[in-house]
Design an enzyme around this catalytic site. Structure first.
Site, PDB file in Angstrom:
ATOM      1  NE  ARG A 192       1.508  19.240 -36.082  1.00  0.00           N
ATOM      2  CZ  ARG A 192       2.023  19.268 -34.902  1.00  0.00           C
ATOM      3  NH1 ARG A 192       1.241  18.774 -33.868  1.00  0.00           N
ATOM      4  NH2 ARG A 192       3.238  19.185 -34.749  1.00  0.00           N
TER       5      ARG A 192
ATOM      6  NE  ARG B 103       1.643  27.707 -37.579  1.00  0.00           N
ATOM      7  CZ  ARG B 103       2.583  26.985 -38.243  1.00  0.00           C
ATOM      8  NH1 ARG B 103       3.586  26.635 -37.482  1.00  0.00           N
ATOM      9  NH2 ARG B 103       2.259  26.246 -39.456  1.00  0.00           N
TER      10      ARG B 103
ATOM     11  N   GLY C 113       4.266  18.321 -46.483  1.00  0.00           N
ATOM     12  CA  GLY C 113       2.735  19.161 -46.627  1.00  0.00           C
ATOM     13  C   GLY C 113       2.135  19.210 -45.354  1.00  0.00           C
TER      14      GLY C 113
ATOM     15  NE  ARG D  39       5.233  25.205 -44.442  1.00  0.00           N
ATOM     16  CZ  ARG D  39       4.971  24.997 -43.458  1.00  0.00           C
ATOM     17  NH1 ARG D  39       6.216  24.272 -42.702  1.00  0.00           N
ATOM     18  NH2 ARG D  39       4.272  25.565 -42.465  1.00  0.00           N
TER      19      ARG D  39
ATOM     20  CG  ASP E 244      10.029  20.167 -43.627  1.00  0.00           C
ATOM     21  OD1 ASP E 244      10.904  19.800 -43.416  1.00  0.00           O
ATOM     22  OD2 ASP E 244       9.110  19.927 -42.714  1.00  0.00           O
TER      23      ASP E 244
HETATM   24  P1  AMP Z   1       7.460  19.348 -38.328  1.00  0.00           P
HETATM   25  O1  AMP Z   1       8.781  18.495 -37.929  1.00  0.00           O
HETATM   26  O2  AMP Z   1       6.640  19.516 -36.904  1.00  0.00           O
HETATM   27  O3  AMP Z   1       7.681  20.515 -39.021  1.00  0.00           O
HETATM   28  O4  AMP Z   1       6.714  18.297 -38.990  1.00  0.00           O
HETATM   29  C1  AMP Z   1       7.021  17.501 -40.110  1.00  0.00           C
HETATM   30  C2  AMP Z   1       5.707  17.041 -40.999  1.00  0.00           C
HETATM   31  O5  AMP Z   1       5.084  16.122 -40.318  1.00  0.00           O
HETATM   32  C3  AMP Z   1       4.956  18.113 -41.601  1.00  0.00           C
HETATM   33  O6  AMP Z   1       4.442  17.749 -42.669  1.00  0.00           O
HETATM   34  C4  AMP Z   1       3.615  18.267 -40.391  1.00  0.00           C
HETATM   35  O7  AMP Z   1       2.568  18.536 -41.182  1.00  0.00           O
HETATM   36  C5  AMP Z   1       3.631  16.634 -40.117  1.00  0.00           C
HETATM   37  N1  AMP Z   1       3.037  16.566 -38.812  1.00  0.00           N
HETATM   38  C6  AMP Z   1       3.454  16.826 -37.606  1.00  0.00           C
HETATM   39  N2  AMP Z   1       2.883  16.487 -36.686  1.00  0.00           N
HETATM   40  C7  AMP Z   1       1.587  15.695 -37.026  1.00  0.00           C
HETATM   41  C8  AMP Z   1       0.363  15.109 -36.696  1.00  0.00           C
HETATM   42  N3  AMP Z   1       0.257  15.118 -35.460  1.00  0.00           N
HETATM   43  N4  AMP Z   1      -0.492  14.926 -37.578  1.00  0.00           N
HETATM   44  C9  AMP Z   1      -0.086  14.872 -39.001  1.00  0.00           C
HETATM   45  N5  AMP Z   1       0.952  15.511 -39.293  1.00  0.00           N
HETATM   46  C10 AMP Z   1       1.881  15.888 -38.663  1.00  0.00           C
HETATM   47 MG    MG Z   2       7.039  21.893 -39.980  1.00  0.00          MG
END
Ligand code: AMP
Ligand code: MG
Length: 499
Positions: free
Chosen positions: A104, A186, A101, A193, A262
């Site tokens: 952030r 963005r 989900g 997704r 995702d």
């Molecule tokens: P990503 O690999 O960056 O696409 O992130 C994978 C998941 O981790 C997604 O659900 C993001 O929303 C969550 N996520 C990544 N960084 C953070 C953060 N600093 N705080 C909260 N959720 C995060």
């Molecule tokens: Mg992501």
């Protein structure tokens, strides 16, 4: 249409009055959580994209105003916005990860524009119910990388989400060290997704699955709505778009780095810029993401991973498609779509207008040459355009990239033979090749220089780099240095999932 959003009386619209619509928020509450962004202390303007702004009827000057900085930090919320974070799940590095989900990211709603509505999303605007172990924040470093690369990819004519602006705050965020926070706004017609569909499939909720699919089809693929099974058509069309997107990545040497389901857009847009990279010294096995130790998302693997991801989407859509054969038929669109697109792009990169059966051998020999010599990917194609068919003695610009000159000469002889079958002259061919082989790409070291200056509150390099990358195919003689190979210090640069 005027460049700036204006009211009937002609005055520019204030950020708080931005005319948001909220089509995603009209879905049932199961698909998201309504919430407010968490303010950041004393936010300041970092950068804005005039081109992205234009897509929602704004100007870069509008965005520099305090009211826009406050709104696009999440410190004030426009009256007509309906902020929310969406739920989704996904496969990470090939393994089912369950619920993820928007941890952030907070969607404000969509704004109308000359190319249709665009959703605006604040990335780094605070914790959400999906933050898991995260803090809901993004650091300046990763926000600058996402901002610049989104806009650079758009200028390269590659399907992508866009970046409107970055704001920053001195409020600290803990990563490997303490860094400062930023919010990147963005834009995309939708941030849905593959994992948004997987979420409902793995929870065994066919009704929600259907609601989401109908929303996506009716809003973004209305041409499919009348098909005998629109869900099968959706899978086929998303497979086709994904294949095309990845063919574009391969042709420009872009590596995404985290092709988890995702991070795969249902619109076939490059989504979620993290530890991405552009190929420099060519190595088909190159892994741009330091966290990806197995190389699942290496350059060479991207096309098949794209297909794997489509299978994950197909699995999730299966209850709606109804028949395994139909799903397989839809997924079978991927490979020929990729093959046809990469073939088209490689012909254009080599300045070939005719298509001949044995061209694939010329391409394969070229990649073998690049692999053996580790020549810079961007410089190779750009300089290949300078080749003059009947004057090999003038090959120095491209030939001198190779330590093994004989290896280049052997391939170049075959390339010349092939070029003699073409009707365009050297000048016309070079002009066409320069229009598809960029001179400027977002090399890691260029982003790093801009980031280090920005961390000292000098944002001028971000703006300068954006301006250069908005014209990647132009010579820009005054910016020759930005087309240079990475300096020695850059060989230590590592990018990882930490952002
Ligand atoms: P990503 O690999 O960056 O696409 O992130 C994978 C998941 O981790 C997604 O659900 C993001 O929303 C969550 N996520 C990544 N960084 C953070 C953060 N600093 N705080 C909260 N959720 C995060
Ligand atoms: Mg992501």
């Amino acid at each position: 249409m005027s460049a700036s959003l204006a009211t009937a009386t002609g005055t520019a619209i204030t950020a708080i009055d931005l005319p948001f619509e909220n089509s995603f928020a009209e879905l049932p509450p199961a698909f998201y959580t309504r919430l407010m962004p968490t303010p950041l202390r004393e936010p300041y303007f970092v950068a804005a994209s005039a081109r992205a702004a234009q897509l929602v009827g704004l100007t870069a000057a509008d965005l520099a105003g305090d009211d826009y900085v406050a709104v696009f930090t999440g410190n004030t919320v426009p009256t007509r916005a309906a902020p929310l974070s969406a739920v989704y799940s996904g496969h990470q590095f090939g393994v089912w990860a369950g619920q993820l989900g928007d941890g952030r990211a907070i969607l404000l709603g969509e704004l109308a524009g000359p190319q249709g509505p665009m959703e605006l999303q604040l990335k780094g605007a605070g914790m959400t119910p999906y933050s898991r172990m995260g803090d809901g924040r993004a650091v300046l470093r990763s926000s600058i990388r996402e901002f610049l690369c989104s806009e650079a990819m758009a200028a390269l004519n590659i399907p992508t989400t866009r970046a409107l602006m970055i704001t920053g705050s001195d409020q600290g965020v803990m990563r490997e060290t303490v860094e400062t926070s930023a919010v990147c706004t963005r834009m995309a017609p939708s941030f849905v997704r593959f994992g948004s569909f997987e979420h409902w499939f793995y929870r065994d909720k066919p009704e929600q699955l259907r609601t989401l699919a109908d929303y996506v089809i009716n809003t973004f693929y209305p041409e499919l709505a009348g098909d005998s099974n629109p869900y099968t058509s959706l899978l086929a069309e998303v497979s086709r778009r994904t294949a095309h997107m990845i063919a574009h990545w391969q042709a420009v040497g872009f590596m995404h780095g985290v092709m988890n389901t995702d991070n795969m857009s249902i619109l076939g847009l490059t989504l979620d810029y993290g530890p991405f990279g552009f190929m420099e010294a060519f190595d088909s096995q190159h892994i741009c993401n330091h966290t990806d130790q197995q190389g699942r998302y290496s350059y060479a693997n991207q096309p098949q991973i794209g297909h794997w991801n489509c299978f994950a989407l197909g699995q999730a859509l299966l209850p709606l498609i109804g028949s395994l054969e139909d799903a397989q038929e839809a997924l079978a669109v991927y490979e020929p779509a990729f093959a046809a697109k990469i073939d088209e792009l490689l012909h254009a990169k080599l300045g070939l207008e005719l298509v001949r059966d044995d061209d694939h051998q010329l391409f394969a020999d070229m990649f073998a040459l690049l692999q053996a010599t580790h020549v810079d990917f961007t410089q190779f194609f750009r300089r290949l355009g300078m080749l003059q068919v009947e004057q090999p003695e003038l090959d120095a610009p491209v030939r001198d990239l190779f330590i093994d000159r004989d290896a280049f000469d052997t391939w170049a002889a075959a390339y010349r033979t092939r070029l003699r079958m073409e009707s365009r002259n050297d000048i016309a061919r070079r002009r066409a090749m320069d229009g598809v082989n960029p001179k400027y790409v977002l090399r890691n070291y260029l982003a790093q220089v801009a980031i280090e200056k920005a961390q000292k509150k000098d944002f001028s390099e971000v703006a300068k780099l954006l301006a250069i990358l908005e014209h990647p195919f132009d010579e820009q003689h005054e910016h020759e240095a930005y087309a240079a190979l990475p300096p020695d210090w850059a060989s230590h640069l590592e990018v990882s999932c930490s952002s």
